[in-house]
Structures are given as structure tokens and as C-alpha cells.
Design an enzyme around this catalytic site. Structure first.
Site, PDB file in Angstrom:
ATOM      1  N   SER D  45       0.747  -1.214   0.031  1.00 19.52           N
ATOM      2  CA  SER D  45      -0.029  -0.213   0.128  1.00 19.52           C
ATOM      3  C   SER D  45       0.817   1.178  -0.156  1.00 19.52           C
ATOM      4  CB  SER D  45      -0.852   0.111   1.226  1.00 19.52           C
ATOM      5  OG  SER D  45      -1.807  -1.162   1.190  1.00 19.52           O
ATOM      6  N   GLU D  46       0.777   2.060  -0.882  1.00 19.36           N
ATOM      7  CA  GLU D  46       1.732   3.197  -1.212  1.00 19.36           C
ATOM      8  C   GLU D  46       1.658   4.154   0.060  1.00 19.36           C
ATOM      9  OE1 GLU D  46      -1.007   2.505  -3.150  1.00 19.36           O
ATOM     10  OE2 GLU D  46      -1.728   4.388  -4.286  1.00 19.36           O
TER      11      GLU D  46
END
Lengths: 207, 237, 237, 207
Positions: D45-46
Site C-alpha cells: 500500500s503506497e
């Protein structure tokens, strides 16, 4: 009478504000730490340590807890470790308040040469250029002249440069001097050192 | 179809180093003799590869660490920041056997970090007005001159960690961290030698120093020499 | 002569925010409403400064977080990566009251990281061939085109940490970390709001996420709303 | 018969090698996780999380443990957290093996447009451009045509671009298609969808 290396280190310690971040170069500058009151400033070692403490007690040396001079050290409460990229980010980003560096030559315009002797063995650059160009306040510590009596405070460096126009103060065995651009200003002379002696030992105008 | 992030733990140094070939660029963690992947360094000599380009801050010292590669004659080029008293490097540099490229330490770290982070080049103030600037592009930005430095990627990274889990999440100990994390990020293949190997979950997510995404092979090596360069002490009060 | 790293802990949000003045560029940590320095955000409105340039990934949402600044009319420009359903920003952008500069999220993070690390500009592949490239220098490096992006420094950073010691060493909790560390590195003055305040030494050197060198004021705020945007759950088996 | 969104997500999950690092875009791509066996791949998840786990059990939601869509999630054993600069370093540096992204248009040359509608409300870029240009393998998931029956698989995008020449595969309700430069190659058609239907629904040559 001139400043001993201990005198120079003690004098240099006065340039470090309480509550500042300081990087002490390898060699003579490392001794400055001996004259800093406990908790006065935070010592940064560019290999990845902030809050460098004194040498460990015998038997407590940790080969993975060293300073940039590869000496075994300790870490103080509030200290932290980090990788080399983060460490030089601190330096290059201007977060280290004071760097005290050894030097071979300092010019009146603030140029510093401290990593290579022309024609000599190449020892490498290490963190010298990053520290000299990145720190907010760069103080040079060195003998005033070479063993062959050559000037080290000069009008213009002829040794390979480390960084340009960065040195704010030079502390030598003869006293304390500030590069002003065209000359060095006498901030303080060592006890018994005359103005004439200092002028003779300096390769740039002394005012 | 199996990706690179399954089954990373290998049983031996030999197995870990199997992918090495002649002429590779090898990135090696460590600062002086501290935080060195000692078993991997020895293993590369045993592996029998040659013509290596070595990227490391010091390339060994006191005949130890990466000095073994110099003695073995398997290095053709070294990119480092500091030589100092490393006589193995001095003699081979003088004889022309090994080409040496010296770069400021912060620039070395940042070039590796850039390679790992997909940044092909960046501007830096370090080295402006010095020999480091020679042959490089410069640019004035907001009234100050900067040098354009290039990313420094490698084929293989050799990394020493204090603790690794099986996915390759790493923790380092004190200043043993140094160049190890950036070396791991900058290589196509990262091989880790860890003092302790633990199960996934044993390292809390917030306590990971380097995420396993940057690690491809893990070998557990319990014993290390952990050589000292300067064993400085004080007297007990 | 006293440096900036003594006596950082202040007693109140008011005292922490005293140095703010009109027209400053404020960098604010947080991703959406997660990891926001909630008390500092509210405090800036009470402080009465205006004409701020706000750098933040989202500039608030659901009327919360930095949306308070938009409602108060103290922001003249926002640099962010995502607006989404942030109606407070949409309406003020549409009316021309607030100028909005949108940048890719990774470029935003890297520009802040660069500012903190003394890198004035860097090349990146992100945005090549898109509107992001417009008006920017590009360069072909090893056969691929890249955009030159500039560092993004700020006057003040507002940061939320989970735990701080008195020197300002910080730890974050889970994804509450997000932009907080890079914001702290990129500002002249970094102000931290921490859930827990501990003595120096309580955080082990290897467990520090962001070193105190990047922190200048610390205020302890025990209670936070910690708003949810999407509270997604699964049923217990 | 066409692929339902569940079918599309299931089909997309087959493109994820075991032991790979995957970033699932906000919206439809997030559903792909439902079809991945436990431990099959690592979800990135960035916003700063690798090893994203399923939604938390009721009552265990943590507002400081979210994915890039701001949904509450969990973290798996072996997961790690990091800051945004490190997270996008992973993406930009090519360390994320696969990105599955929602899209508005994909062109036959692999261009993707997924962040703005011409003349529409600007929603922002978020991590879309970094993911599309940084990940080794970019897969687009979208309906084959718009609600107004406009083509979304096109010869050339006329929506604002996200990245150029990056998409390797497009998964739609009509099937799976690979951009080849000048055309889309049919990899697979949804059950009951004819070649003629797909050709009619595609704004570029279909081969």
C-alpha cells in the site's frame, strides 16, 4: 608560547553553542569532545550515529558501535542510529550546525583543502567534502605552518580543494583567525604570540 | 510462475552466491571493517568469479574484509570514498592492476539510494569547485552551483544484518547499519548474511529497518569475527 | 549562544505555534485523516495567521483535518497529490480563492525528501508524457526520458508522532508515519505533536524512526480524535 | 454473458505470481485481494505498508492502519511500515512486481489514462502516475466501454495520460486483452462474448 593541541581543542570547544549538532573530523578535532560539558551538544558521526558518547569502558567495546574514525565509542541516552544515506542527508541538508575539520590549507576566501597532498598518496575523500560544503558553520583546526615552515593560511589554496568559501574560523597553534575574503582577521592570538610572528607565519594579509 | 519473494532462505554461502558471474558490479555493505558481510566476502573468493567492479565505502583494511578480494586479484575496479591505510588497495592502485574511482562518501550513499529509488540522477552541492566536478554537468539553481551525479546501480549486493525474518525484513545493530540498507536497494539481487534468523512476525512492522522487498536471498551465519580497527577505551572511574 | 536543540518541549500548542507568521509555507504530515497533527492543525486557525501555502498529501477531507484551514480562509495555495472527495478544497479551487498545484504523490514525497537532504533537484520518470511534464526541463538518460523536479522546502512542518523523547527522536505508529518524517526534514522549523512523551534513552538508538536533529519543538497531546475515512471490517469467523 | 466484477478480480488474481510484490489500485483492483490464496503474494500500500492483510475484525479497526484507499486494514506477519518517500522509492525503483490499476482509457500502445476526465472535476493524481510508470508489470482493470457506450480500449488516449507505454494487459468485462503497439490482442474472451462483440466494443484493431 603557542597553543598546544589541547589548548586548540579547548578553544574550539568554545565555538560550540549549547544545544547544537556538531560533527568533529577525524584526528585533532575529535579531541574537542574532551572539553565539552556533558550534555552540552550532540555529536554526529557520519557513519550513522547521533549522540556519540565517550569511549567505552574496557571490555565493553562493540565492533559495531564506532565513530567515523573507526574508533569504538558509546551512544548517549537520546542517541540514534541510521544508515549512510540518511546520515549524509543530515549533513548535506544543513542540519548539522557546526563541523570542526582538520585542514592542510585554508584560504582567505574560506576555501579549504584537507584531503590530498599534491603528488602524495591518495587517501580518499571520505566525508570531508560533504561536511565542508553541507554544514552551516565550518571551523578548521590545524598547525599554523607545515613542518617545513610552509604557510597553511594562504591567499589561495594550491592543494586539491575540499570545498570553496565555507570556513568561518581557523584555530591554529598561533591563535584564532577568521577568513574575510581578501585577508584573515585576527580574532585572538595565543598567549605570547606577537602580531608580527603571526603575520610572518601567514601567507595572506592578516588584519 | 513464481516471483522472487518466495523461499529466500538458503542453506549455505555457496548456494547464496551461485548466481554470481565474472564481470559483475558488486555492492558491499560495511564501513571500514564494521557491519561487513564477512562470510559472503570470503565466499566470493571461493566462488571463483573475477573481473569484479566493487562498490564499497572502504574496500577493506588491515588485510581484512574486502582486502581478501584484492589479494585474490578478482577486482578490476573499485568505487569507494576512502582508502586511508588500506595497503592492499594502495599497492594494486599504484601498479595499475585495480582502477579506483573515489567519490565523496555522501555522494556515494546518495547515488546508491538514487539507484534503489528509481532516480537516475540528482544535483548535489558536494564537490563543487573541486576535482569531483571535473567532467560532470553542473547547473546553477537559485544562485548556487550544483553537480549532476548519476545513480549507481549494481548487479548484486552483499549485506550484513543483525536480524532477518524469512521474508527478508532486516534489522541492523548500531553503526553496523551504515551502507548496508542502500546497497540492498540498489542491486538487482540482494544477498543477506544475518546473525539471527527469525520467523515472519517476530519483527514488529514498525521495527523493520529495511523491508524484505529489497532482499532476495538470506543465509544465516551465527559466528563473525567482527574485527576492530581502533579499539579505544577509557578507564573505569 | 544557545542552539536549536536545547529545551524543545513546550507546554502548549499556542507556545509551539508562536513562530508562525502570515505567508509562510507550512508542510503538514498525514495521509488523508490518518497520522494528522490534529491539535497543531486546530491551533494554527486559533493562531490567526493567513495567506499560507499548505503542502500536504490531501489537505483534509470530510470537513476534518486541514479542511479547517480551508473553511477559515487562511490558505492561499495548496500543493497536494490528491483531492478526491474533499469538497472544501473543490469549492475553494473552483472559486479561485485557493490556488491548487497537484503533483504525483511519489514526486511530492521525493521533493520533500530532497529538500531535507540538500538535493536541490532530481530527475524522475514519474509524469513523463503527461501534463506533469509541462513547463519542466527533461533529459534523456540511458535512453529514457526523465523530468527534472525541484526540492520543496518549507518554513514550518507540523508533524504527528506516536512517541517522542525530549530531544525529539520520534517513533510513528503503523501507517500514521506516511509523510510525517519527510515533512519534518524539509522545514526550517519542525513542530511535533506526540501522543507519548518519554525521557531521552527510553527509545533505543536503533528504534528511532526520525532522529531529533530534524525536530525543534515538541508538544505532548494525549487525546486525539483519530478520525476514520472508511471503517472497513470483516465478520468474525 | 460477460465477466462480473468478481470474475474480473478472480481473473486478475491469476496474473499474480506466487512470491511477488503487488500494488492494488483503489476501487475495483482492491477486490483482487479476495481471490489470492493466503500467503500467495505481498500486498504493497503506497501510503507506507507492505504485507497488507484483510480488513480487521469489528472493533479492531485502527485509524492509523489503513491502505491507500483509506480503508482500515491489518498487517500480516512479515509486514512492515515505512514513510512515503521510502514507499515511493520502492515503486519508482522497480521493486513492486505488479500493479493492478483501474483505468478510464488504455491505448493499443500501452498508454493509460486513469486520473482525470476532460472537463471534469479534478480529483488529483495520488499515486497513479508513480505506480503506472514505476512498476514492472502494469495491468489495467476496467469496464470495456463507458456507460455512454464510448470506447475505453482506444487507438490513442484522449483523456489526460497517467503514463505512456506501460500497460501489459487489460482485464475488462468482455475478456482479457494485451496492447501490442498498433492493436489489442485477444488473450481470452469472457464466456459467451463473441469476437464480433469485442471488436465492436473496441476503439482500436483487435487481433
Amino acid at each position: 608560547m603557542t597553543f598546544s593541541t589541547e589548548d586548540m581543542a579547548r578553544r574550539a570547544s568554545k565555538e560550540i553553542p549549547a544545544g547544537s549538532i556538531v560533527n568533529l573530523g577525524i584526528g585533532l578535532p575529535t579531541q574537542v569532545a574532551d572539553y565539552l560539558p556533558v550534555g552540552h551538544a550532540w555529536l554526529h558521526s557520519e557513519n550513522g550515529l547521533l549522540g556519540t558518547g565517550p569511549f567505552p569502558f574496557e571490555g565493553e567495546e562493540d565492533p559495531n558501535l564506532i565513530n567515523a574514525g573507526k574508533q569504538t565509542v558509546t551512544v548517549l541516552p537520546g542517541g540514534s542510529t541510521f544508515d549512510s544515506a540518511a546520515s549524509f542527508g543530515m549533513i548535506r541538508g544543513g542540519h548539522v550546525d557546526v563541523a570542526i575539520l582538520g585542514a592542510m590549507q585554508v584560504a582567505a576566501n574560506g576555501d579549504i583543502a584537507n584531503w590530498a597532498v599534491p603528488g602524495g598518496k591518495v587517501m580518499g575523500i571520505g566525508g570531508a567534502m560533504d561536511l565542508a560544503s553541507g554544514c552551516k558553520n565550518v571551523i578548521a583546526m590545524m598547525q599554523h605552518v607545515t613542518k617545513k615552515n610552509e604557510h597553511k593560511l594562504v591567499a589561495r589554496c594550491d592543494y586539491p580543494l575540499t570545498a570553496t568559501r565555507v570556513v568561518t574560523l581557523v584555530i591554529t597553534d598561533l591563535g584564532v583567525f577568521a577568513p574575510t575574503g581578501e585577508a584573515f582577521r585576527i580574532v585572538e592570538l595565543a598567549p605570547g604570540v606577537t602580531r608580527e610572528q603571526a603575520i610572518a607565519a601567514t601567507g595572506a594579509p592578516l588584519v | 510462475m513464481v516471483g522472487r519473494h518466495a523461499n529466500k532462505v538458503v542453506a549455505s554461502i555457496e548456494e547464496a552466491l551461485a548466481p554470481l558471474t565474472d564481470g559483475m558490479t558488486i555492492l558491499c555493505g560495511g564501513f571500514g571493517l564494521s557491519g561487513n558481510p564477512e562470510a559472503l566476502i570470503k565466499g566470493v573468493v571461493a566462488r571463483g568469479v573475477k573481473d569484479l567492479t566493487l562498490v564499497s565505502n572502504n574496500a577493506g583494511n588491515m588485510g581484512k574484509g574486502l582486502a581478501l578480494w584484492l589479494k585474490a586479484g578478482i577486482v578490476k575496479k573499485v568505487i569507494c570514498s576512502y582508502i586511508g591505510g588500506n595497503e592492499d588497495l594502495h599497492t594494486r592502485m599504484a601498479s595499475g592492476e585495480v582502477k579506483v574511482e573515489i567519490t565523496p562518501q555522501g555522494t556515494l550513499a546518495e547515488r546508491l539510494r538514487a539507484a534503489g529509488a528509481g532516480i537516475p540522477a540528482f544535483y548535489t552541492p558536494t564537490g563543487v569547485g573541486t576535482v569531483v566536478e571535473e567532467g560532470k554537468e553542473t547547473k546553477e539553481i537559485d544562485g548556487r552551483r550544483y553537480i549532476l551525479e548519476r545513480a549507481l546501480p549494481g548487479d548484486v549486493a552483499l549485506v550484513r544484518a543483525n536480524r532477518a525474518d524469512r521474508f527478508g525484513n532486516l534489522r541492523f545493530w548500531r553503526t553496523g547499519r551504515n551502507f548496508n540498507p542502500v546497497m540492498a536497494t540498489a542491486a538487482k539481487l540482494s544477498i543477506v548474511e544475518c546473525d539471527q534468523l527469525v520467523d515472519n512476525g517476530a519483527i514488529s512492522p514498525d521495527d523493520v529497518h529495511l523491508a524484505g522487498i529489497f532482499v532476495h536471498r538470506i543465509v544465516h551465519v551465527a559466528e563473525h569475527e567482527n574485527a576492530f580497527e581502533f579499539r579505544t577505551v577509557r578507564k573505569r572511574p
